[in-house]
Design an enzyme around this catalytic site. Structure first.
Site, short mmCIF file in Angstrom:
data_model
loop_
_atom_site.label_atom_id
_atom_site.label_comp_id
_atom_site.label_asym_id
_atom_site.label_seq_id
_atom_site.Cartn_x
_atom_site.Cartn_y
_atom_site.Cartn_z
N GLY A 1 42.35 26.43 53.68
CA GLY A 1 41.76 25.61 54.73
C GLY A 1 40.43 25.03 54.32
N ARG B 1 36.65 24.54 53.70
CA ARG B 1 35.55 25.44 53.36
C ARG B 1 36.03 26.87 53.08
NH1 ARG B 1 33.01 21.61 52.15
NH2 ARG B 1 30.96 20.98 52.90
N GLY C 1 36.85 27.92 50.11
CA GLY C 1 36.48 28.28 48.75
C GLY C 1 37.53 27.90 47.72
N ALA D 1 35.11 6.61 45.80
CA ALA D 1 33.76 6.37 46.30
C ALA D 1 33.83 5.82 47.72
CB ALA D 1 33.04 5.37 45.39
N HIS E 1 29.67 19.17 44.32
CA HIS E 1 30.78 19.53 43.44
C HIS E 1 30.41 19.26 41.98
CE1 HIS E 1 34.55 20.38 45.81
NE2 HIS E 1 33.70 20.08 46.76
#
Length: 424
Positions: free
Chosen positions: A254, A256, A258, A281, A295
């Site tokens: 899902g 967030r 990880g 972008a 990231h």
């Protein structure tokens, strides 16, 4: 060359004294680790740690034959008592080579942080490299990259005499390093050809950063490494099955959860990874720009980035490992291209066109010869979308995830930062 690991833990050991963390709380019995120290053929002791003589006795060895005691990293705290009969512990200057009466040659390898690595060559030619905690070799040659492929399988160990030139070019028979703390060190050695498919990679200096047991084994296996208990004796150059590295891995979870971090961690020990960002972008979207920047900042500096949704040429071509993040954004682009959000366009050929695009992607995943880690989202476990187009996206992503998972040797579900193995 026989190697006994008197300890395999971080300098503070595992569990760390007075540490209340979950990893330390579970590091009991065989999962506990003393500070790393190595006994090579009973003649060379690499790192002097408290209780070295007792640890050697427990492993069935004695320190009476040790002719050289070498230190790899600065020791904080009170000085360690030198067992009776051992020569004084010292450090070798970077680049210097010691030839011992036992026939072993020890070369000091410069590090990119305080400390010294040691390359030990046995009289028979077997070679190991031992790195200090938190250290990676400095000034590695670029090499031809042959050792950098993220391949799996097993191979035979190397033994016998080598010429100086061949030994310098050949991969080490064994590497002992801080794989958890410095996976980039392993990546650099692979890029230089110093670690190859047959190199036995042993994780040492293991601390409380990763829970011991199955989770530690899983993360090390992803790097092509393994851990052994304190007191283990290994034969350098002897055949040992190298952990199999899956060619294709799907990481799902899902928002967030990880999952992206888990995917990046799986390739952190390999050089030249191509990070494929399918989000593209978004001009003027500051929040999206911050996500992309976060990231990019946490990726190894040796990785390259490509922003594209044209995945088939990448998957079917040759090259270094790919990390594709993510399939849900790829599907968004694919649905945009066939106007799948519009009910009439969907019924008038959009569905068929999308099936063709997803089928092409799945076929490319099936045929790829590259190491690939793909990231996707799980969107079917929450609230049912209020619109027909939203439900369509949910359904199509579920179908795509299932089809890609069927082509992957390894499938992980990440929940609350914890990776659960669904396959592999």
């Amino acid at each position: 060359m026989e190697l006994t690991l008197l300890g395999t833990g971080a300098p503070d050991g595992l569990p760390r004294p007075h540490c209340p963390c979950a990893a330390c709380a579970t590091a009991r019995g065989p999962l506990a680790r003393a500070a790393t120290a190595l006994l090579v053929d009973g003649a060379v002791l690499l790192d002097l740690t408290p209780g070295a003589a007792l640890a050697a006795a427990r492993a069935g060895h004695s320190l009476t034959g040790v002719r050289q005691v070498l230190l790899t990293h600065p020791h904080d705290g009170p000085p360690v008592e030198l067992p009776a009969g051992l020569p004084t512990a010292g450090r070798v200057a970077d680049g210097r080579v010691l030839t011992l009466i036992s026939g072993h040659r020890v070369r000091a390898v410069p590090m990119d942080s305080p400390g010294t690595g040691y390359e030990v060559t046995a009289p028979g030619g077997e070679r190991l490299l031992y790195l200090p905690p938190g250290g990676a070799p400095a000034g590695l040659p670029t090499g031809n990259g042959n050792g950098g492929a993220a391949g799996g399988g097993s191979g035979t160990g190397r033994s016998g005499a080598r010429s100086a030139r061949d030994a310098a070019l050949a991969p080490y028979d064994m590497l002992l390093a801080d794989v958890i703390g410095r996976p980039d060190a392993l990546a650099r050695l692979r890029a230089a050809g110093s670690v190859g498919p047959t190199t036995d990679v042993i994780a040492v200096h293991i601390g409380h950063e990763v829970p011991p047991g199955d989770e530690l084994d899983r993360r090390l296996a992803a790097a092509g490494a393994r851990a052994v208990p304190d007191g283990t004796t290994l034969t350098v150059g002897e055949y040992h099955a190298v952990p199999d590295l899956p060619r294709r891995t799907l990481v799902t979870g899902g928002a967030r959860s990880g999952k992206s971090f888990e995917a990046e961690r799986r390739l952190a020990a390999f050089p030249g990874v191509l990070y494929v960002a399918t989000g593209g972008a978004r001009d003027g979207d500051q929040e999206w720009r911050a996500r992309v920047s976060a990231h990019r900042d946490r990726r190894p500096g040796s990785w390259r980035t490509a922003e594209t949704c044209d995945l088939t040429p990448l998957l079917t071509g040759e090259g270094p490992p790919l990390l594709v993040d993510c399939l849900s954004l790829w599907l968004t682009d694919a649905m945009d291209r066939v106007d799948a959000w519009d009910d009439e366009a969907w019924a008038a050929g959009g569905e068929e066109a999308l099936r063709g695009r997803t089928g092409e992607l799945v076929a490319a995943v099936r045929a790829t010869r590259r190491t690939v880690v793909l990231v996707t989202n799980e969107v079917g476990s929450g609230v049912v979308p209020a619109t027909a187009s939203g439900r369509r996206f949910r359904d199509e992503l579920g179908r795509l995830n299932a089809a890609v998972a069927a082509e992957c040797e390894h499938v992980l579900l990440v929940v609350a930062g914890q990776a659960l193995t669904l396959r592999g």
